[in-house]
Scaffold this active site. Structure first.
Site, PDB file in Angstrom:
ATOM      1  CD  GLU A  42      -3.357  -0.131   2.018  1.00  0.00           C
ATOM      2  OE1 GLU A  42      -3.019   0.429   2.947  1.00  0.00           O
ATOM      3  OE2 GLU A  42      -4.683  -0.230   1.679  1.00  0.00           O
ATOM      4  CG  HIS A  81       6.895 -29.950  -0.305  1.00  0.00           C
ATOM      5  ND1 HIS A  81       7.499 -31.231  -0.517  1.00  0.00           N
ATOM      6  CD2 HIS A  81       7.970 -29.270   0.737  1.00  0.00           C
ATOM      7  CE1 HIS A  81       8.551 -31.377   0.292  1.00  0.00           C
ATOM      8  NE2 HIS A  81       8.579 -30.468   1.048  1.00  0.00           N
ATOM      9  CE  LYS A  93     -12.107   1.634   0.750  1.00  0.00           C
ATOM     10  NZ  LYS A  93     -11.568   2.822   1.727  1.00  0.00           N
TER      11      LYS A  93
HETATM   12  O1  PA5 Z   1      -3.263   1.156   6.242  1.00  0.00           O
HETATM   13  C1  PA5 Z   1      -4.343   2.110   6.017  1.00  0.00           C
HETATM   14  O2  PA5 Z   1      -4.301   3.114   6.028  1.00  0.00           O
HETATM   15  C2  PA5 Z   1      -5.596   1.254   5.468  1.00  0.00           C
HETATM   16  O3  PA5 Z   1      -5.328  -0.084   5.420  1.00  0.00           O
HETATM   17  C3  PA5 Z   1      -6.826   1.199   6.199  1.00  0.00           C
HETATM   18  O4  PA5 Z   1      -6.140   0.886   7.891  1.00  0.00           O
HETATM   19  C4  PA5 Z   1      -7.808   0.467   6.063  1.00  0.00           C
HETATM   20  O5  PA5 Z   1      -8.283   0.766   4.869  1.00  0.00           O
HETATM   21  C5  PA5 Z   1      -9.083   0.946   7.373  1.00  0.00           C
HETATM   22  O6  PA5 Z   1      -9.093   1.931   7.314  1.00  0.00           O
HETATM   23  P1  PA5 Z   1      -9.961   2.568   8.517  1.00  0.00           P
HETATM   24  O7  PA5 Z   1      -9.158   2.662   9.790  1.00  0.00           O
HETATM   25  O8  PA5 Z   1     -10.410   4.174   8.193  1.00  0.00           O
HETATM   26  O9  PA5 Z   1     -11.346   1.714   8.654  1.00  0.00           O
END
Ligand code: PA5
Length: 421
Positions: free
Chosen positions: A278, A299, A413
């Site tokens: 990310e 394996h 989303k």
């Molecule tokens: O690392 C990040 O920012 C994301 O993975 C968020 O943690 C994830 O999308 C969850 O978001 P939120 O805490 O707003 O529900």
């Protein structure tokens, strides 16, 4: 914790390494400068010090939930649960029957999972910790609704008020408002820390403490490993790791395969993948982070790693010593011919498998580094968390991408919202 990158000399020249190290030092310096100038999203750099005043409250809340609950459900997705999941699964025994049982929810849209989870806690005393910075993440919000309704119906409003904890923004957002309206206790997701860098805040520490692990040691590991006020030169291993990753990308090794030889580190691999995927994967750049658990996956995927397309390099998370030992027993018939290995411990054979695998993969053209910890405990996991967070931010600075946003996550989303209209 040490970074063993001696095998990399076969793939990278001294001059190449020196040049990359220069870039890594500059990237690190710019990160430290940003931190010193109160730059956005850098709270994680000093969280190991800043969180200390909150630890008493976190432990107090954890011990109440531990005392009252048969099960505690941690509801969150991505950075809101993976850190806790990584640490808890790494520290738990494989077949521990813990009280409270730690369960996870809100990290998928699986209807079957949610229904099975509700059945699983039916008739028991359970608590829910809902973690969401925004409060509007669909997976988490839906699971939280279901669990809240169920808890209120089954265990009553008073129980729900005392056994739902929300970890969210301190001032705004849907989860903040739900907590305020219903009188649920809250902890904050610091506003200058993004989800995937938040494990050492209440986001990770509360669930880890509820699971019965020592959060002070976890934080101490991170604190001792690096403190922002120390100089850039303190980060030599981090800078070397980031430099090697950058060189691998330049040489067309676009996939970093994160390897563990201990299955209980699978959760840690998931956290690592999110952190790097990310943070780094944007603007058409970034290594693709993937993971395997050896020897199991030798394996299945081992064949590809040894002889498939040469796009991979490997980072092995190596553990020197397990918690307990068992020797290979001798048998009278010795039909499987394993007597020759009797008296070796299984742990020793696993370490030999690691050595043999690294040697084979390096010979097969897969550059391999090892990040070595003496054993799996809170302290060393804390060090690893900080090591990889900092290495990730430095890597991103080196390639020129923003380590702290995730604009690409919005696209699916938007489509969901469109289809559900
Ligand atoms: O690392 C990040 O920012 C994301 O993975 C968020 O943690 C994830 O999308 C969850 O978001 P939120 O805490 O707003 O529900």
């Amino acid at each position: 914790m040490i970074l063993d990158n001696q095998n990399m000399a076969l793939f990278v020249s001294d001059d190449e390494l020196k040049e990359a190290q220069g870039k890594a030092v500059a990237a690190m310096q710019s990160l430290v400068d940003d931190y010193n100038n109160n730059g956005d999203w850098l709270g994680w750099m000093s969280i190991a010090a800043d969180i200390r005043p909150q630890i008493d409250d976190i432990e107090k809340c954890a011990s109440k939930l531990r005392k009252d609950s048969d099960a505690v459900i941690i509801c969150g997705i991505g950075g809101s649960y993976l850190g806790a999941y990584a640490v808890i699964t790494a520290l738990q025994g494989y077949f521990d029957k813990n009280k409270p049982e730690i369960l996870f929810a809100g990290n998928s849209l699986s209807q079957d999972y949610l229904i099975d989870l509700c059945d699983h806690v039916e008739g028991r005393k359970y608590s829910v910790v809902c973690i969401s910075k925004s409060g509007t993440t669909m997976e988490t919000a839906i699971a939280f609704r279901v669990l809240r309704n169920k808890m209120e119906d089954e265990l009553g409003m008073e129980w729900a008020k005392e056994h739902i904890i929300c970890i969210t923004d301190a001032e705004k957002g849907a989860l903040h408002d739900i907590a305020a309206m219903n009188g649920y206790a809250t902890f904050e997701v610091p506003n200058n820390i993004g989800g995937r860098y938040s494990v050492l805040s209440a986001v990770g520490l509360l669930p880890i403490a509820i699971a019965g692990f020592d959060i002070r040691q976890l934080v101490a590991g991170a604190f001792d490993f690096y403190r922002p006020h120390r100089g850039v030169e303190q980060c030599e291993q981090i800078l070397n790791y980031a430099s090697m990753r950058c060189l691998m990308s330049q040489k067309g090794k676009k996939v970093e395969n994160f390897v563990c030889f201990e299955p209980k580190l699978k959760g840690f691999s998931e956290w690592w993948k999110q952190l790097f995927g990310e943070s780094e994967g944007k603007d058409g750049k970034g290594l693709f982070p993937t993971s395997v658990t050896y020897t199991t996956d030798l394996h299945s995927l081992g064949q590809y790693v040894q002889q498939g397309d040469r796009i991979l390099f490997e980072t092995v998370l190596s553990v020197e010593k397990g918690n307990r030992e068992i020797e290979v027993p001798k048998t009278k018939d010795n039909i499987d011919n394993m007597n020759r290995y009797s008296w070796y411990t299984v742990g020793y054979i696993n370490s030999v498998a690691e050595k043999g695998t690294v040697m084979a993969h390096v010979a097969g053209g897969v550059p391999t580094m090892r990040v070595v910890i003496p054993k799996i405990n809170e302290y060393h996991l804390g060090q690893l968390i900080y090591f990889f967070e900092l290495a990730c931010a430095v890597s991103c600075k080196m390639t020129g991408v923003n380590p702290f946003d995730q604009p690409g996550v919005e696209d699916y989303k938007a489509n969901i919202r469109k289809f559900l209209k």
